[in-house]
Design a protein around this motif. Sequence first.
Motif: not given
Length: 403
Positions: A351-355
Amino acid sequence: MTVVNLAALKSANFRTYVSGSIFGLLAIWMQRVTVGWIAWDLTGSSSFVGLIAFVQFAPAIVLSPLFGVWVDRVDVKRATFLIQLVNFGVMFAFYIFFAVGWLAPVTMIALTLISGIALAANHPMRMSLAPRLVRRELVGSVVAIVAINFNVARTLGPAIGGVMIGTIGVAATLLVQALLFLPFLVALLRLEVRPRRDTATDPGSFFEALRQGLAHVWRTPVIWRAMVIGGALATIARGALEILPPLADGVFQRGPEGLGVLLTATGMGAVVGGFFKAALPPQAPGRIPNITISAIVVGLLMVSALGAAPGWMLALTVAAAIAFVTTLSAISMQTAIQMELEDDMRGRVMSLWAVVVAGGSAIGAWALGVLADLIGFQETLFWAGILSAAGLTLYLVISRRRG
């Protein structure tokens, strides 16, 4: 001779997911070209096109980490099904609003915001679900195949969307996009998900679990480096690819069909990038391949070349090259990150990669759109590419010297 790594397709479970998701992805990419065209047709403003792209991706900046914690705690299959229902509802709402004449700039922003919230949830769910449909040793193959599937839709979707807008109209195109989502919902119901492999770490409270995800990124050098490099590429290269309507119609006067052709060219470049990555030797854990890092710098320079392109065919070629680089790099960096993760950390970190990716795209699209209205579209791309390539090269040199 190197064989493309498609081993995950031996799993009937994973084949069901891939065959169903292609319909949902086609719907998403058709919607992207349709909504982008409507935004440009309503206002004739690069800034508004950039704003719509920003609203689409901005929720991921705030919400993706929270959804990532949630995904690590719930039934990922059910959660994914719920979010895809929301996506279907938003697509159908776009059709209704346009058909009855309610789709003005304000309502476009509202519907796009809802779509963006669903997208913020979709990123960590998709990246957590797919690896759990196969054995752990096939995760690298899963990342490559999912990326190829994504980019096949990226190739076909804009072409289909552009042709349909020109032949049957915007309203009918929006309706088809909504209906295409139904096969994906059926496929999700048939999946069997591998039980989560947990570590001994107690996630604690919701925000403690989020802190653990951030700490894992910080203390894992390859993940941190992938985030920084991926953010730079997303902001400039992917940001530029999100505001192509002004290039297709404002610079080259090609209309919605031209936008479809341009986005199809980027899709073709992305598909080639996906297969190229899959044909490379298996990626070693703990590092980002040098070929990926070199390609990213070249890709940023290609943004400048897109701004300087004097003709339509050259612009198509350069846009395809940018998409090739963004796909190659995304697969490489996602693979590097996924290989460092246990199942109970996958949702939070991805999810941090998606951010980074969605947030960079959102900020880049809006900023580039505003600058395009101020100093010109082509001038904006030219200087953004030059300065970002120089900045990333400086970062890579400094980080290498520091070890």
